[in-house]
Design a protein around this motif. Structure first.
Motif, PDB file in Angstrom:
ATOM      1  N   HIS A  73       0.819  -1.221   0.000  1.00  0.00           N
ATOM      2  CA  HIS A  73       0.000   0.000   0.000  1.00  0.00           C
ATOM      3  C   HIS A  73       0.846   1.262   0.000  1.00  0.00           C
ATOM      4  O   HIS A  73       0.450   2.277  -0.550  1.00  0.00           O
ATOM      5  N   ALA A  76       2.016   1.826  -3.591  1.00  0.00           N
ATOM      6  CA  ALA A  76       0.914   2.416  -4.362  1.00  0.00           C
ATOM      7  C   ALA A  76       0.829   3.912  -4.075  1.00  0.00           C
ATOM      8  O   ALA A  76       0.627   4.718  -4.985  1.00  0.00           O
ATOM      9  N   ASN A  92     -17.857  -7.430  -5.144  1.00  0.00           N
ATOM     10  CA  ASN A  92     -18.912  -7.060  -4.201  1.00  0.00           C
ATOM     11  C   ASN A  92     -19.277  -5.579  -4.310  1.00  0.00           C
ATOM     12  O   ASN A  92     -19.981  -5.052  -3.456  1.00  0.00           O
ATOM     13  N   THR A 105      -5.644   6.729  -2.306  1.00  0.00           N
ATOM     14  CA  THR A 105      -4.430   7.446  -1.890  1.00  0.00           C
ATOM     15  C   THR A 105      -4.532   8.941  -2.155  1.00  0.00           C
ATOM     16  O   THR A 105      -3.748   9.711  -1.637  1.00  0.00           O
ATOM     17  N   LEU A 168      -5.707   6.228  -9.478  1.00  0.00           N
ATOM     18  CA  LEU A 168      -4.651   6.529  -8.502  1.00  0.00           C
ATOM     19  C   LEU A 168      -3.714   7.618  -9.029  1.00  0.00           C
ATOM     20  O   LEU A 168      -2.854   8.106  -8.309  1.00  0.00           O
TER      21      LEU A 168
ATOM     22  N   ALA B 191     -12.916   1.105   1.307  1.00  0.00           N
ATOM     23  CA  ALA B 191     -11.626   0.443   1.519  1.00  0.00           C
ATOM     24  C   ALA B 191     -11.861  -0.926   2.164  1.00  0.00           C
ATOM     25  O   ALA B 191     -11.277  -1.922   1.750  1.00  0.00           O
ATOM     26  N   ARG B 193     -14.634  -2.791   2.148  1.00  0.00           N
ATOM     27  CA  ARG B 193     -15.278  -3.735   1.249  1.00  0.00           C
ATOM     28  C   ARG B 193     -14.299  -4.218   0.185  1.00  0.00           C
ATOM     29  O   ARG B 193     -14.370  -5.372  -0.246  1.00  0.00           O
ATOM     30  N   SER B 194     -13.393  -3.339  -0.223  1.00  0.00           N
ATOM     31  CA  SER B 194     -12.426  -3.752  -1.237  1.00  0.00           C
ATOM     32  C   SER B 194     -11.533  -4.869  -0.696  1.00  0.00           C
ATOM     33  O   SER B 194     -11.189  -5.796  -1.420  1.00  0.00           O
ATOM     34  N   HIS B 196     -12.435  -7.116   1.275  1.00  0.00           N
ATOM     35  CA  HIS B 196     -13.279  -8.296   1.166  1.00  0.00           C
ATOM     36  C   HIS B 196     -13.262  -8.834  -0.261  1.00  0.00           C
ATOM     37  O   HIS B 196     -13.266 -10.031  -0.489  1.00  0.00           O
ATOM     38  N   GLY B 197     -13.290  -7.914  -1.236  1.00  0.00           N
ATOM     39  CA  GLY B 197     -13.338  -8.302  -2.643  1.00  0.00           C
ATOM     40  C   GLY B 197     -12.037  -8.914  -3.119  1.00  0.00           C
ATOM     41  O   GLY B 197     -12.025  -9.970  -3.735  1.00  0.00           O
ATOM     42  N   SER B 198     -10.934  -8.246  -2.859  1.00  0.00           N
ATOM     43  CA  SER B 198      -9.611  -8.762  -3.209  1.00  0.00           C
ATOM     44  C   SER B 198      -8.571  -8.013  -2.395  1.00  0.00           C
ATOM     45  O   SER B 198      -8.352  -6.828  -2.602  1.00  0.00           O
ATOM     46  N   PHE B 200      -5.336  -8.345  -2.393  1.00  0.00           N
ATOM     47  CA  PHE B 200      -4.204  -7.929  -3.232  1.00  0.00           C
ATOM     48  C   PHE B 200      -4.501  -6.621  -3.943  1.00  0.00           C
ATOM     49  O   PHE B 200      -3.710  -5.684  -3.925  1.00  0.00           O
ATOM     50  N   ALA B 201      -5.673  -6.589  -4.606  1.00  0.00           N
ATOM     51  CA  ALA B 201      -6.023  -5.392  -5.367  1.00  0.00           C
ATOM     52  C   ALA B 201      -6.155  -4.198  -4.430  1.00  0.00           C
ATOM     53  O   ALA B 201      -5.695  -3.105  -4.748  1.00  0.00           O
ATOM     54  N   ALA B 202      -6.759  -4.420  -3.262  1.00  0.00           N
ATOM     55  CA  ALA B 202      -6.917  -3.325  -2.310  1.00  0.00           C
ATOM     56  C   ALA B 202      -5.556  -2.751  -1.936  1.00  0.00           C
ATOM     57  O   ALA B 202      -5.349  -1.537  -1.963  1.00  0.00           O
ATOM     58  N   GLN B 203      -4.614  -3.636  -1.623  1.00  0.00           N
ATOM     59  CA  GLN B 203      -3.278  -3.162  -1.254  1.00  0.00           C
ATOM     60  C   GLN B 203      -2.610  -2.435  -2.409  1.00  0.00           C
ATOM     61  O   GLN B 203      -1.963  -1.413  -2.223  1.00  0.00           O
ATOM     62  N   SER B 204      -2.795  -2.979  -3.623  1.00  0.00           N
ATOM     63  CA  SER B 204      -2.125  -2.373  -4.773  1.00  0.00           C
ATOM     64  C   SER B 204      -2.726  -1.012  -5.110  1.00  0.00           C
ATOM     65  O   SER B 204      -2.174  -0.269  -5.902  1.00  0.00           O
ATOM     66  N   LEU B 205      -3.873  -0.684  -4.503  1.00  0.00           N
ATOM     67  CA  LEU B 205      -4.462   0.647  -4.700  1.00  0.00           C
ATOM     68  C   LEU B 205      -4.165   1.546  -3.499  1.00  0.00           C
ATOM     69  O   LEU B 205      -4.714   2.643  -3.392  1.00  0.00           O
ATOM     70  N   GLY B 206      -3.321   1.073  -2.597  1.00  0.00           N
ATOM     71  CA  GLY B 206      -2.884   1.922  -1.494  1.00  0.00           C
ATOM     72  C   GLY B 206      -3.712   1.791  -0.233  1.00  0.00           C
ATOM     73  O   GLY B 206      -3.571   2.603   0.678  1.00  0.00           O
ATOM     74  N   VAL B 207      -4.589   0.782  -0.169  1.00  0.00           N
ATOM     75  CA  VAL B 207      -5.397   0.603   1.037  1.00  0.00           C
ATOM     76  C   VAL B 207      -4.568  -0.139   2.085  1.00  0.00           C
ATOM     77  O   VAL B 207      -4.097  -1.251   1.832  1.00  0.00           O
ATOM     78  N   ASP B 208      -4.386   0.502   3.232  1.00  0.00           N
ATOM     79  CA  ASP B 208      -3.643  -0.128   4.325  1.00  0.00           C
ATOM     80  C   ASP B 208      -4.623  -1.026   5.073  1.00  0.00           C
ATOM     81  O   ASP B 208      -5.296  -0.606   6.003  1.00  0.00           O
TER      82      ASP B 208
END
Lengths: 256, 340
Positions: A73, A76, A92, A105, A168, B191, B193-194, B196-198, B200-208
């Motif tokens: 994160h 990113a 979802n 971000t 992003l 963030a 719910r993401s 929950h969804g994935s 990996f994808a959440a982290q790659s979008l900067g979600v801690d």
């Protein structure tokens, strides 16, 4: 100074070298393609650059900062976005919400702001929606904004991943097999989008098997084989490189 | 986005409608027993809203929420009865204290995932329960606090009847729902719910991801604590027994039955299970006179299994799905009948 400098990057999985001492650099505004047969280590390379895996050795400099050891994160947050070979859509959520997560971000509402949405929070929320809609428009998905992301056909889900990644506003965009599974019309659209992004100043690295597309759009190519860098050069140079032809492009031709 | 605004309006009008119903209900239901059940439903709803936020949106399970619920109750109970602290301040201190406990303990246990995390929260709940039982000097041990806990009062207006307390409890429950709804439809909610969804994808979008899981865990603990405080001032006596593992499981069943990923789920889940429990208390002794209190756990188990098989998304989503399935079939029937 180049935007990205990868030097001696190595990753082994229990003795198997998935990526072995790979070095190359990427300049601002370039489109770089990483090619190689299946299992050559292309996706592993992406996972190393985005903090999903930690390398066994080597370093990755992004804008001069070593990003090895940083969590995904944080990387990113520095401005590297990616898409995935096996789609990682948030099934979802709606299409719009998917892209709104991409603005994470670039926005800063915390838990307290989320609980009590004062006007600053609401303003930021509106801004997120506006920006997300712009990114959806760019890939031609604006009219599907309120649809559940899992209801989109495969090709459109790929476009959704791209628009989510560019929400992003990355300096560097990593596309993992963006053309795989797309029909020729969709591929043409993809190429247009990639050019558009390049014109906006985004540097792009893509892993791709569709050689026609790769040779058309890439400024330079990096060829991997069994984790090693086999060659690097312009499309013309790579097409004439005997080693590459032997290892990858035309092995069967030589045998026949 | 017109569509987005329309959905928001719909959400707001649903909440408004529900608020009206809540405020009319105690005037229609005049029986004190039924009113007391409604008060308990309101208290449990507050806990379960927090738990659903944690389980449905952050995708993390907790088997220790009765512990946080108990912490709130005991902080309120002990401070007001033994130390004469103002009840409102005690509720606040309970919430802050419980939030801190959840946050600090959350740091190590959120390194765990799935079943391991569930077990860690189970252990946490048990530890809190043991402390209630054993710290006799402070908590009075298994027999509970010796001094009685005062009623809550607003100025000189004492909330000493079910009817009066009902309004306080449901204002808190409504606030819990509205605030949780705000979280769900915010940057943080997305963030979560993401994740929950994935992940990996959440982290790659900067979600801690870790940070938000921990924050929501803390928030849900605070919800439980406030509900616990309200319980203490309602019953005016507390002992450890309502804060054990059984209660944690009960909260979990309520959350699952109602449906995790909906802010309306908790109300349905809590109401269904509370009514069922009250019904069982009435029926079971008549059918099996020698039955102990533990038969409830059998019933919960059976319900959980049935819900998981037939309505895996809970009653709320289940009803919506059944309705949409029915509408779909009807449309299909309309189309095919046109063929004839």
């Amino acid at each position: 100074m180049s935007l990205l400098e990868i030097s001696n990057l190595t990753k082994s999985f229990g003795g198997i070298l998935a990526v072995n001492e790979v070095s190359f650099s990427v300049n601002n505004g370039e489109i770089i393609a990483v090619i190689g047969p299946n299992g050559a280590g292309k996706t592993t390379l992406f996972n190393l650059m985005t903090g999903i895996y930690q390398p066994t050795g080597g370093q990755v400099l992004f804008n001069g900062n070593n990003i090895i050891g940083m969590s995904a994160h944080r990387i990113a947050g520095l401005g590297i976005a990616r898409t995935f070979q096996n789609l990682q859509i948030f099934n979802n959520m709606t299409v719009l919400e998917n892209v709104m997560v991409g603005r994470h971000t670039k926005s800063k509402t915390g838990l307290l702001g989320a609980i009590f949405p004062i006007s600053r929070v609401q303003r930021e929320e509106r801004e997120i929606v506006e920006k997300a809609m712009k990114k959806l428009t760019l890939v031609g998905l604006a009219n599907k904004a309120m649809v559940g992301a899992d209801n989109l056909p495969y090709g459109r889900q790929k476009m959704l991943e791209i628009s989510r990644a560019i929400a992003l506003e990355p300096e560097l965009l990593l596309l993992d097999e963006p053309a795989a599974g797309l029909n020729s019309t969709e591929t043409r659209k993809l190429v247009k989008i990639i050019y558009k992004l390049r014109d906006q100043g985004v540097t792009i690295i893509l892993v791709e098997h569709d050689m026609e597309t790769v040779m058309e759009i890439a400024d330079r190519l990096v060829v991997l084989n069994f984790g090693n860098k086999l060659a690097e050069g312009t499309p013309v140079e790579i097409q004439n490189n005997q080693e590459v032809i032997a290892a990858y492009l035309g092995e069967e031709d030589l045998v026949c | 986005m017109e569509d987005l605004k329309r959905r928001k309006r719909l959400r707001h009008s649903l909440i408004a409608l529900f608020t009206v119903i809540i405020f009319i209900l105690p005037f229609i239901i005049t029986n004190n027993y039924y009113r007391s059940v409604l008060v308990i439903i309101g208290i449990y709803t507050t806990v379960v809203v927090g738990l659903c936020l944690l389980m449905g949106y952050a995708g993390q399970i907790s088997l220790g929420h009765a512990g946080f619920y108990g912490l709130g109750a005991y902080v309120s109970g002990v401070l007001t009865s033994t130390y004469d602290v103002s009840p409102w301040i005690a509720i606040l201190l309970g919430a802050v204290g419980t939030g801190l406990v959840a946050y600090i303990i959350g740091i190590p246990i959120f390194r765990l995932q799935g079943h391991y995390l569930a077990l860690a929260t189970l252990g946490l709940g048990l530890i809190i329960h043991v402390v209630m039982m054993e710290e006799v000097d402070i908590t009075g041990g298994p027999s509970g606090l010796t001094k009685s806990i005062p009623y809550l009062s607003i100025g000189r207006f004492e909330l000493n009847t079910d009817f009066k307390y009902y309004f306080l409890v449901w204002i808190v429950a409504l606030a819990a729902i509205i605030l949780a709804n705000n979280v769900v439809h915010s940057r943080i909610g997305r963030a979560l719910r993401s994740v929950h969804g994935s992940e990996f994808a959440a982290q790659s979008l900067g979600v801690d991801t870790g940070k938000y899981k921990l924050q929501v865990f803390t928030l849900s603990a605070i919800y439980a604590s406030v509900a616990g405080s309200l319980y203490a001032h309602y019953i005016t006596f507390i002992s450890p027994s309502p804060f054990g593992l059984m209660t944690s499981i009960q909260f979990l069943v309520m959350a699952v039955v109602g449906g995790l990923a909906s802010i309306w789920g908790p109300i349905f889940g809590v109401t269904a299970i509370t009514l069922l429990t009250e019904g069982l208390k009435y029926i079971v002794p008549k059918m099996i006179p020698q039955a102990g209190g533990e038969y409830e756990i059998v019933v919960y188990g059976v319900i959980l299994v049935i819900i998981m098989i037939f309505l895996p998304e809970g009653i709320t989503s289940g009803i919506v799905n059944i309705y949409e399935g029915w509408r779909h079939r009807k449309e299909l029937a309309d189309v095919t009948s046109g063929d004839k």
